[in-house]
Design a protein around this motif. Structure first.
Motif, PDB file in Angstrom:
ATOM      1  N   MET A   1     -86.161  32.747 -43.668  1.00 11.65           N
ATOM      2  CA  MET A   1     -85.258  32.704 -44.683  1.00 11.65           C
ATOM      3  C   MET A   1     -84.584  31.339 -45.196  1.00 11.65           C
ATOM      4  N   SER A   2     -84.569  31.002 -46.398  1.00 12.88           N
ATOM      5  CA  SER A   2     -84.117  29.618 -46.645  1.00 12.88           C
ATOM      6  C   SER A   2     -82.517  29.903 -46.489  1.00 12.88           C
ATOM      7  N   ALA A   3     -82.127  28.736 -46.251  1.00 18.24           N
ATOM      8  CA  ALA A   3     -80.443  28.336 -46.112  1.00 18.24           C
ATOM      9  C   ALA A   3     -80.099  28.543 -47.454  1.00 18.24           C
ATOM     10  N   LEU A   4     -80.527  28.172 -48.581  1.00 18.49           N
ATOM     11  CA  LEU A   4     -80.194  28.182 -49.941  1.00 18.49           C
ATOM     12  C   LEU A   4     -81.420  28.724 -50.718  1.00 18.49           C
ATOM     13  N   SER A   5     -81.095  29.687 -51.512  1.00 19.67           N
ATOM     14  CA  SER A   5     -82.271  30.108 -52.553  1.00 19.67           C
ATOM     15  C   SER A   5     -81.720  30.028 -53.835  1.00 19.67           C
ATOM     16  N   LEU A   6     -82.201  29.560 -54.861  1.00 22.89           N
ATOM     17  CA  LEU A   6     -81.711  29.754 -56.283  1.00 22.89           C
ATOM     18  C   LEU A   6     -82.759  30.303 -57.000  1.00 22.89           C
ATOM     19  N   VAL A  18     -78.991  24.026 -70.881  1.00 17.95           N
ATOM     20  CA  VAL A  18     -78.913  23.043 -69.671  1.00 17.95           C
ATOM     21  C   VAL A  18     -79.496  23.298 -68.399  1.00 17.95           C
ATOM     22  N   LEU A  19     -79.799  24.539 -68.231  1.00 20.58           N
ATOM     23  CA  LEU A  19     -80.505  24.940 -66.869  1.00 20.58           C
ATOM     24  C   LEU A  19     -81.520  26.056 -67.451  1.00 20.58           C
ATOM     25  N   ASN A  20     -82.927  25.820 -67.204  1.00 22.04           N
ATOM     26  CA  ASN A  20     -83.774  26.466 -67.828  1.00 22.04           C
ATOM     27  C   ASN A  20     -84.612  27.102 -66.885  1.00 22.04           C
ATOM     28  N   GLY A  21     -84.175  28.561 -66.092  1.00 16.88           N
ATOM     29  CA  GLY A  21     -84.974  28.860 -65.173  1.00 16.88           C
ATOM     30  C   GLY A  21     -85.182  28.128 -63.890  1.00 16.88           C
ATOM     31  N   ILE A  22     -84.113  27.645 -63.377  1.00 16.79           N
ATOM     32  CA  ILE A  22     -84.319  26.844 -62.110  1.00 16.79           C
ATOM     33  C   ILE A  22     -84.371  28.048 -60.996  1.00 16.79           C
ATOM     34  N   SER A  23     -85.416  27.775 -60.210  1.00 19.28           N
ATOM     35  CA  SER A  23     -85.788  28.154 -58.932  1.00 19.28           C
ATOM     36  C   SER A  23     -86.010  27.079 -57.737  1.00 19.28           C
ATOM     37  N   LEU A  24     -85.283  27.237 -56.723  1.00 22.20           N
ATOM     38  CA  LEU A  24     -85.358  26.015 -55.787  1.00 22.20           C
ATOM     39  C   LEU A  24     -84.990  26.960 -54.228  1.00 22.20           C
ATOM     40  N   ASP A  25     -85.620  26.454 -53.353  1.00 28.34           N
ATOM     41  CA  ASP A  25     -85.156  27.082 -51.932  1.00 28.34           C
ATOM     42  C   ASP A  25     -84.899  25.623 -51.179  1.00 28.34           C
ATOM     43  N   VAL A  26     -83.957  25.918 -50.292  1.00 28.05           N
ATOM     44  CA  VAL A  26     -83.543  24.628 -49.520  1.00 28.05           C
ATOM     45  C   VAL A  26     -83.523  25.228 -47.967  1.00 28.05           C
ATOM     46  N   GLU A  27     -84.492  24.733 -47.144  1.00 24.46           N
ATOM     47  CA  GLU A  27     -84.380  25.007 -45.707  1.00 24.46           C
ATOM     48  C   GLU A  27     -83.327  24.507 -44.950  1.00 24.46           C
ATOM     49  N   GLN A  28     -83.071  25.077 -43.712  1.00 24.88           N
ATOM     50  CA  GLN A  28     -82.048  24.821 -42.745  1.00 24.88           C
ATOM     51  C   GLN A  28     -82.341  23.500 -42.436  1.00 24.88           C
ATOM     52  N   ASP A  29     -81.616  22.331 -42.328  1.00 26.72           N
ATOM     53  CA  ASP A  29     -81.596  20.877 -42.033  1.00 26.72           C
ATOM     54  C   ASP A  29     -82.398  20.053 -43.076  1.00 26.72           C
ATOM     55  N   GLU A  30     -82.663  20.621 -44.341  1.00 24.65           N
ATOM     56  CA  GLU A  30     -83.309  19.916 -45.126  1.00 24.65           C
ATOM     57  C   GLU A  30     -82.361  19.006 -46.043  1.00 24.65           C
ATOM     58  N   PHE A  31     -82.924  17.808 -46.304  1.00 27.02           N
ATOM     59  CA  PHE A  31     -82.067  16.968 -47.406  1.00 27.02           C
ATOM     60  C   PHE A  31     -83.079  17.187 -48.851  1.00 27.02           C
ATOM     61  N   ILE A  32     -82.306  17.474 -49.719  1.00 29.76           N
ATOM     62  CA  ILE A  32     -83.124  17.575 -51.101  1.00 29.76           C
ATOM     63  C   ILE A  32     -82.288  16.730 -52.135  1.00 29.76           C
ATOM     64  N   VAL A  62     -77.106  32.212 -50.233  1.00 32.23           N
ATOM     65  CA  VAL A  62     -76.821  31.372 -49.146  1.00 32.23           C
ATOM     66  C   VAL A  62     -77.088  32.030 -47.861  1.00 32.23           C
ATOM     67  N   GLY A  63     -77.934  31.651 -47.275  1.00 41.61           N
ATOM     68  CA  GLY A  63     -78.314  32.421 -45.944  1.00 41.61           C
ATOM     69  C   GLY A  63     -78.727  33.870 -46.038  1.00 41.61           C
TER      70      GLY A  63
END
Lengths: 385, 276
Positions: A1-6, A18-32, A62-63
């Protein structure tokens, strides 16, 4: 499971997407790093994430927890602002203590005068003061705790802002161009420090910047946003060497990538002497051919390569940037050369411009990257034009 | 030392002349407060009194006018008006400046309309209402009509608009409610605007004669200018020396307050963009 999912975030102001279908996953410890030109929607995305603004549609987790019904204050997301947004009437120490006081003290305990008489608040306040001192020591700002923001330099304010964001141990860390108000020297230094703090805290971080060098140098993965679209999300080397879109290729890299007009015909791209076989069928017509400046070579004799003329030379110490105009098409090609390669070059002289076929990237007219079937096929042609 | 340029001298002279013209009545008032009755009614106009009669005139003023009551009433009325104006105007201006809501435009129009309607237009209905509620001759009737100041809303609105949005975003992320933001972030940073508004408000209501004249008929609730009027009508008659002495006493608190807060006042005016 990602720490943060859009998931598929959309937002528009008026008719402006301004935002057009933004999907994004941030893993724990990750710097994006979220990078893009100004006005591409990256700051809006951060504000939506923090709960300061709302998307028209889409989900934020989130989580694994859906954040849409959660207020900004309860999301446990910390943010560092471009202007630092320190409270001007409070000292650095009080600034850092605010999020802790809001979290740990009850409503009545926070009241002036009355609050200081209530039981239990003394212990909480000592705890807060201890945490503030620890955070200040970590960021080496202990000596500034009694100063007000107006009495601090930009770099010092930036550290206080970082401390205020980190002190409550957030689950997500958002940074909105935190270094853009610093001078160039300090900026490079602060880059390293932020990465180091991130490694130590291990909190997933989303870092917004318009500086592609900052994004490439700091992030585990770089998300390139242009015009409200997330065009590519990949590690820095992939973003640079293997861009998925012509806008990504243009935005990343200094000096900018050379884009030349080429023709697609029968699944092959032709540009002067270069012939490249494409992996997919495209309609015949104009396509764009991109080559990074460091792969371009110049032949002073002018005997090989495309005929051109040097318009301008920029000496940068470790490298020389040559701007050449091609005689045939009038297009400008930029070459990034080592100083010894540029020794015999002077502005105004005719040169041969050598473009290596195996480094060429082809983009469809709408900007999508077109894969080349096999480099071997390309190599059968002369490697340099 | 270099000589002062002629342009500066001319400018200075013009400004001095202007200041003198504005100050002239006040200076003449001070002068009259020190004159005897016979000095005042001589045909020649002298600025310096022939016999210094200050002490006698002040004693007369203090003896014949309940000066302490008048000043106290002035302080209470101005203080209450200012307090309520700020309490109402700051949250209102904050909401209009920084929060997005549908009625924002409508409220803006109402504020503009409010700026256009003078108290004289609404005086009669207000008087009737206070009369029906038996509230004439009370602090309530003196204070209530002024508690919502559109001018204050307008002035704070300009000031709050200049406050960075990021500051409010940071406060929200730190866990503050909107009221918390007003109390902990807006108010502590709005002092220049509040000081500037304080001067406008206090000067206007301390010197106001029109409204107190309508709702107050008993000396116990008289504000300073109203008290002076009673004094002139009933006691002093043509004793202008004592009258000017009383006027001087009444204007002194304002003059002193302005001189003390002058720096902050000017700061506040320039910061809120209320120049010129």
């Amino acid at each position: 499971m990602s720490a943060l999912s859009l998931r598929d975030l959309n937002k528009s102001f008026g008719g402006n997407v301004v935002l057009n279908g933004i999907s994004l996953d941030v893993e724990q410890d990750e710097f994006i790093a979220l990078v893009g030109p100004s006005g591409c929607g990256k700051s809006t995305l951060l504000r939506v994430l923090a709960g300061l603004d709302h998307a028209d549609s889409g989900d934020i987790f989130v989580g694994g927890r859906d954040m849409s019904p959660v207020a900004a204050a309860d999301r446990n997301i910390a943010m560092v602002f471009q202007s630092y947004a320190l409270y001007p009437h409070l000292t650095a120490g009080q600034n850092i203590a605010v999020p802790l006081a809001m979290k740990r003290l009850s409503h009545s305990q926070r009241l002036p005068l009355v609050g200081s008489l209530l039981p239990g608040q003394r212990e909480i306040r000592t705890g807060i003061a201890r945490d503030v001192r620890e955070m200040a020591a970590l960021l080496k700002i202990d000596h500034l705790l009694d100063r007000k923001p107006g009495q601090m330099s930009g770099g010092q304010r930036q550290r206080v802002a970082l401390a205020r964001a980190m002190v409550r141990q957030p689950s997500i860390f958002l940074m909105d161009e935190p270094l853009s108000n610093l001078d160039a020297n300090l900026r490079v230094h602060a880059r390293g420090e932020i990465v180091e703090l991130h490694r130590r805290a291990g909190v997933p971080t989303l870092y917004v910047t318009h500086d592609q060098a900052e994004a490439l140098s700091m992030a585990d993965r770089v998300a390139v946003m242009i015009g409200g679209n997330l065009l590519q999300l990949a590690p820095p080397d992939v973003i640079y060497n293997d861009p998925a879109h012509i806008e990504v290729a243009r935005f990343v890299g200094q000096p900018r990538i050379n884009i030349l007009q080429a023709q697609a015909e029968n699944g092959r791209v032709g540009f002067e002497g270069i012939r490249l076989a494409l992996l997919e069928k495209v309609a015949s017509g104009p396509v764009s051919l991109g080559i990074r400046p460091e792969f371009v070579k110049l032949s002073p004799s002018g005997r090989s390569g495309l005929a051109g003329r040097i318009e301008r030379l920029e000496f940068l110490g470790s490298e020389v940037i040559a701007h050449c105009r091609l005689d045939a098409s009038g297009e400008i090609v930029i070459a990034k050369l080592a100083p010894h390669e540029a020794r015999d070059l002077i502005a105004g002289m005719p040169v041969g411009v050598l473009l290596p076929a195996e480094q060429a990237m082809i983009f469809a007219p709408e900007g999508r990257r077109l894969r080349i079937a096999d480099v071997a096929g390309a190599r059968q042609e002369p490697a340099y034009v | 030392m270099t000589s002062i340029p002629a342009g500066r001298i001319i400018r200075f002279a013009l400004l001095s002349l202007g200041a003198l013209m504005i100050l002239a009545p006040y200076i003449f008032m001070i002068s009259t407060a020190g004159k005897t009755q016979s000095d005042i009614f001589t045909s020649s106009l002298a600025l310096i009194p022939q016999h210094f009669y200050f002490a006698e005139n002040f004693a007369k003023a203090l003896a014949k006018v309940p000066m302490a009551t008048l000043l106290w009433n002035g302080v209470v009325v101005c203080g209450l008006i200012f307090f309520f104006q700020v309490v109402v105007a700051i949250p209102c201006a904050y909401a209009m400046a920084k929060l997005k809501f549908r009625a924002a435009r409508l409220i803006m129009v109402l504020v503009m309309l409010g700026l256009l309607v003078p108290i004289h237009a609404t005086a009669l209905p207000l008087y009737v209402a206070f009369d029906r509620m038996s509230l004439l001759n009370s602090y309530t009737s003196l204070v209530a009509p002024f508690t919502i100041s559109v001018f204050a809303i307008f002035m704070f609105l300009q000031f709050f608009r200049a406050m960075p949005d990021d500051l409010l975003h940071a406060a929200r992320l730190d866990g503050m409610s909107e009221l918390g933001i007003i109390a902990r972030v807006i108010v502590p940073n709005a002092w220049p605007a509040v000081t500037a508004f304080a001067i406008f408000s206090v000067v206007a209501h301390w010197n106001d004669l029109y409204w107190p004249l309508i709702v107050v008929s008993k000396q116990a609730y008289a504000t300073p200018p109203l008290g002076l009027m009673y004094f002139r009508a009933a006691e002093a008659g043509d004793d202008y020396g004592a009258l000017m002495a009383a006027t001087l006493i009444i204007t002194l608190p304002l003059v002193a307050a302005f001189l003390l807060a002058q720096k902050r006042f000017v700061e506040g005016i320039t910061m809120t963009g209320l120049k010129g």
